[in-house]
Design a protein around this motif. Sequence first.
Motif, PDB file in Angstrom:
ATOM      1  N   ALA A  50      -0.605 -12.043 -10.792  1.00  9.64           N
ATOM      2  CA  ALA A  50      -1.592 -10.971 -10.928  1.00  9.64           C
ATOM      3  C   ALA A  50      -2.686 -10.920  -9.868  1.00  9.64           C
ATOM      4  O   ALA A  50      -3.313  -9.880  -9.675  1.00  9.64           O
ATOM      5  N   ALA A  51      -2.963 -12.035  -9.187  1.00 13.48           N
ATOM      6  CA  ALA A  51      -4.115 -12.090  -8.276  1.00 13.48           C
ATOM      7  C   ALA A  51      -3.899 -11.204  -7.047  1.00 13.48           C
ATOM      8  O   ALA A  51      -2.766 -11.101  -6.575  1.00 13.48           O
ATOM      9  N   PRO A  52      -4.901 -10.536  -6.514  1.00  9.32           N
ATOM     10  CA  PRO A  52      -6.306 -10.591  -6.918  1.00  9.32           C
ATOM     11  C   PRO A  52      -6.660  -9.749  -8.140  1.00  9.32           C
ATOM     12  O   PRO A  52      -7.786  -9.794  -8.614  1.00  9.32           O
ATOM     13  N   GLY A  53      -5.688  -8.966  -8.658  1.00  8.28           N
ATOM     14  CA  GLY A  53      -5.942  -8.375  -9.970  1.00  8.28           C
ATOM     15  C   GLY A  53      -5.928  -6.855 -10.068  1.00  8.28           C
ATOM     16  O   GLY A  53      -6.359  -6.318 -11.077  1.00  8.28           O
ATOM     17  N   SER A  54      -5.379  -6.162  -9.054  1.00  4.67           N
ATOM     18  CA  SER A  54      -5.448  -4.699  -9.160  1.00  4.67           C
ATOM     19  C   SER A  54      -4.509  -4.157 -10.252  1.00  4.67           C
ATOM     20  O   SER A  54      -4.826  -3.177 -10.910  1.00  4.67           O
ATOM     21  N   TRP A  55      -3.368  -4.816 -10.493  1.00  3.14           N
ATOM     22  CA  TRP A  55      -2.490  -4.348 -11.585  1.00  3.14           C
ATOM     23  C   TRP A  55      -3.146  -4.639 -12.936  1.00  3.14           C
ATOM     24  O   TRP A  55      -3.037  -3.853 -13.861  1.00  3.14           O
ATOM     25  N   VAL A 101      -1.310 -13.805 -15.252  1.00  2.05           N
ATOM     26  CA  VAL A 101      -0.918 -15.155 -14.799  1.00  2.05           C
ATOM     27  C   VAL A 101      -0.826 -15.184 -13.275  1.00  2.05           C
ATOM     28  O   VAL A 101      -0.246 -14.287 -12.674  1.00  2.05           O
ATOM     29  N   ASP A 102      -1.398 -16.193 -12.675  1.00  3.02           N
ATOM     30  CA  ASP A 102      -1.185 -16.394 -11.229  1.00  3.02           C
ATOM     31  C   ASP A 102      -1.443 -17.858 -10.892  1.00  3.02           C
ATOM     32  O   ASP A 102      -2.185 -18.556 -11.587  1.00  3.02           O
ATOM     33  N   LEU A 103      -0.835 -18.298  -9.795  1.00  2.00           N
ATOM     34  CA  LEU A 103      -1.102 -19.653  -9.293  1.00  2.00           C
ATOM     35  C   LEU A 103      -2.555 -19.747  -8.854  1.00  2.00           C
ATOM     36  O   LEU A 103      -3.187 -20.797  -8.950  1.00  2.00           O
ATOM     37  N   GLN A 104      -3.067 -18.604  -8.376  1.00  2.04           N
ATOM     38  CA  GLN A 104      -4.447 -18.589  -7.858  1.00  2.04           C
ATOM     39  C   GLN A 104      -5.430 -18.096  -8.916  1.00  2.04           C
ATOM     40  O   GLN A 104      -5.068 -17.301  -9.785  1.00  2.04           O
ATOM     41  N   ALA A 105      -6.672 -18.549  -8.750  1.00  4.40           N
ATOM     42  CA  ALA A 105      -7.719 -18.054  -9.645  1.00  4.40           C
ATOM     43  C   ALA A 105      -8.080 -16.639  -9.224  1.00  4.40           C
ATOM     44  O   ALA A 105      -7.926 -16.271  -8.062  1.00  4.40           O
ATOM     45  N   GLY A 117      -1.551 -20.408 -13.641  1.00  2.00           N
ATOM     46  CA  GLY A 117      -0.339 -21.197 -13.854  1.00  2.00           C
ATOM     47  C   GLY A 117       0.836 -20.626 -13.105  1.00  2.00           C
ATOM     48  O   GLY A 117       0.733 -19.610 -12.417  1.00  2.00           O
ATOM     49  N   ASP A 118       1.977 -21.299 -13.302  1.00  2.00           N
ATOM     50  CA  ASP A 118       3.196 -20.993 -12.563  1.00  2.00           C
ATOM     51  C   ASP A 118       4.157 -20.248 -13.492  1.00  2.00           C
ATOM     52  O   ASP A 118       4.435 -20.718 -14.602  1.00  2.00           O
ATOM     53  N   ILE A 119       4.675 -19.116 -13.040  1.00  2.00           N
ATOM     54  CA  ILE A 119       5.553 -18.338 -13.927  1.00  2.00           C
ATOM     55  C   ILE A 119       6.931 -18.987 -14.102  1.00  2.00           C
ATOM     56  O   ILE A 119       7.721 -18.537 -14.915  1.00  2.00           O
ATOM     57  N   THR A 120       7.216 -20.037 -13.337  1.00  2.00           N
ATOM     58  CA  THR A 120       8.516 -20.699 -13.504  1.00  2.00           C
ATOM     59  C   THR A 120       8.467 -21.787 -14.587  1.00  2.00           C
ATOM     60  O   THR A 120       9.470 -22.436 -14.856  1.00  2.00           O
ATOM     61  N   CYS A 142       5.381  -7.415 -13.069  1.00  2.00           N
ATOM     62  CA  CYS A 142       5.334  -8.515 -12.095  1.00  2.00           C
ATOM     63  C   CYS A 142       5.380  -7.960 -10.677  1.00  2.00           C
ATOM     64  O   CYS A 142       6.360  -7.342 -10.282  1.00  2.00           O
ATOM     65  N   ASP A 143       4.297  -8.191  -9.955  1.00  2.00           N
ATOM     66  CA  ASP A 143       4.233  -7.742  -8.560  1.00  2.00           C
ATOM     67  C   ASP A 143       4.314  -8.971  -7.655  1.00  2.00           C
ATOM     68  O   ASP A 143       3.744  -9.012  -6.576  1.00  2.00           O
ATOM     69  N   GLY A 144       5.020  -9.977  -8.140  1.00  2.00           N
ATOM     70  CA  GLY A 144       5.055 -11.270  -7.456  1.00  2.00           C
ATOM     71  C   GLY A 144       5.687 -11.203  -6.076  1.00  2.00           C
ATOM     72  O   GLY A 144       6.641 -10.466  -5.844  1.00  2.00           O
TER      73      GLY A 144
HETATM   74  N1  SAM Z   1      -0.298  -7.412  -8.323  1.00  2.00           N
HETATM   75  C1  SAM Z   1      -1.378  -8.050  -7.610  1.00  2.00           C
HETATM   76  C2  SAM Z   1      -2.505  -7.068  -7.497  1.00  2.00           C
HETATM   77  O1  SAM Z   1      -2.266  -5.897  -7.720  1.00  2.00           O
HETATM   78  O2  SAM Z   1      -3.631  -7.468  -7.197  1.00  2.00           O
HETATM   79  C3  SAM Z   1      -0.919  -8.541  -6.260  1.00  2.00           C
HETATM   80  C4  SAM Z   1       0.044  -9.690  -6.385  1.00  2.00           C
HETATM   81  S1  SAM Z   1       0.296 -10.538  -4.859  1.00  2.00           S
HETATM   82  C5  SAM Z   1       1.292  -9.409  -4.017  1.00  2.00           C
HETATM   83  C6  SAM Z   1       1.485 -11.760  -5.276  1.00  2.00           C
HETATM   84  C7  SAM Z   1       0.947 -12.908  -6.105  1.00  2.00           C
HETATM   85  O3  SAM Z   1       2.061 -13.651  -6.567  1.00  2.00           O
HETATM   86  C8  SAM Z   1       0.064 -13.897  -5.367  1.00  2.00           C
HETATM   87  O4  SAM Z   1      -1.238 -13.855  -5.883  1.00  2.00           O
HETATM   88  C9  SAM Z   1       0.721 -15.258  -5.645  1.00  2.00           C
HETATM   89  O5  SAM Z   1      -0.199 -16.295  -5.917  1.00  2.00           O
HETATM   90  C10 SAM Z   1       1.554 -14.943  -6.882  1.00  2.00           C
HETATM   91  N2  SAM Z   1       2.650 -15.890  -7.129  1.00  2.00           N
HETATM   92  C11 SAM Z   1       3.658 -16.219  -6.278  1.00  2.00           C
HETATM   93  N3  SAM Z   1       4.460 -17.148  -6.871  1.00  2.00           N
HETATM   94  C12 SAM Z   1       3.956 -17.377  -8.117  1.00  2.00           C
HETATM   95  C13 SAM Z   1       4.340 -18.234  -9.203  1.00  2.00           C
HETATM   96  N4  SAM Z   1       5.412 -19.028  -9.125  1.00  2.00           N
HETATM   97  N5  SAM Z   1       3.580 -18.223 -10.331  1.00  2.00           N
HETATM   98  C14 SAM Z   1       2.485 -17.436 -10.416  1.00  2.00           C
HETATM   99  N6  SAM Z   1       2.073 -16.616  -9.415  1.00  2.00           N
HETATM  100  C15 SAM Z   1       2.797 -16.583  -8.286  1.00  2.00           C
END
Ligand code: SAM
Length: 332
Positions: A50-55, A101-105, A117-120, A142-144
């Motif tokens: 989700a980070a940085p969070g626009s979705w 959910v995202d790896l990053q804050a 956290g990690d989606i896997t 999921c926009d991962g």
């Molecule tokens: N949808 C977000 C938005 O609108 O702000 C943009 C998402 S950005 C393109 C992709 C994100 O996928 C990154 O923040 C990255 O940390 C996250 N990501 C990649 N692998 C991941 C994993 N295994 N678990 C959680 N997040 C993951």
Amino acid sequence: MGRSSKDKRDIYYRLAKEEGWRARSAFKLLQLDQEFNLFTGVRRAVDLCAAPGSWSQVLSRKLRASEDKKGETRNEEVKEERNEEVKKEEERKEEVKIVAVDLQAMAPLPGVTQIQGDITKVSTAQEIVRHFSGQPADLVVCDGAPDVTGLHDVDEYIQAQLLLAALNITTHVLKPGGTFVAKIFRGKDVTLLYSQLRVFFSQVTCAKPRSSRNSSIEAFVVCLNYSPPEGYVPNMSNPLLDHSYDVDFNQLEGPNRIIVPFLACGDLSAYDSDQTYPLQLDASQEYRYTPPTQPPIKPPYQQACLLRRNNLLAKEDSLPLAQEDSLPLAHE
Ligand code: SAM
């Protein structure tokens, strides 16, 4: 290069700042919704990666929004009716639960619970379900995207793995009949992914919103009506991909070959993401630079940006398009 030049080159980057979205990707979800009506009746939604969070912002605004119905009126009956409506709307808002959910804050958002956290990981699935008090989600998006390397085959493979991880975690949390939307790279093995998604969803469409550049292989799968095979037990081991990737699925024929519909979506009169627009969009309004909405929290590329700004990087490579597309606005 002036700070307004990106505003000129990328209309969605500019509009995102002006409308208060954290990244231009917000428009992709909004345009997918225009076509598929994704949010109707949704009370529990999950935003993976989700980070940085626009979705998450889109989910928060769309699912929790209530029009201000407390308009002035002298008619007591109408007034009471409106107050009743407002009360119901407030209750509905309380009911809505969004988990990101995202790896990053990421910076907090109204009505959105964050899991770093990690989606896997199955533990992440369990945490999501805990936030919904054991209830399944109506919608998972999921926009991962992995860090793009520029080596197309590698990028496509890793993106496919991430999509399958998103599918796996979705099978733990989505209700039967629910909707799953995810970013996909339309590479050479994409029909394999379609086939796998069709195992779980009765309707799969590949959609390309107007805000996603034509020059990018990115698209989105919109998967409707979650209906796993009978007896399917959710797990996290990517069984479909890992054991059968060597098989050339593109060779499948007849009923085994799955071709999903492709749809360009978003209002056709919407801005074209591949076009450069003048800074003054309409004669009545003067252009004013808008700063980014929300700087990312401790992004992993912070150090690299610092080095680049101070000209300490050995080589300045341009980013591959697919990655540039989804960089958070504050990064610019
Ligand atoms: N949808 C977000 C938005 O609108 O702000 C943009 C998402 S950005 C393109 C992709 C994100 O996928 C990154 O923040 C990255 O940390 C996250 N990501 C990649 N692998 C991941 C994993 N295994 N678990 C959680 N997040 C993951």
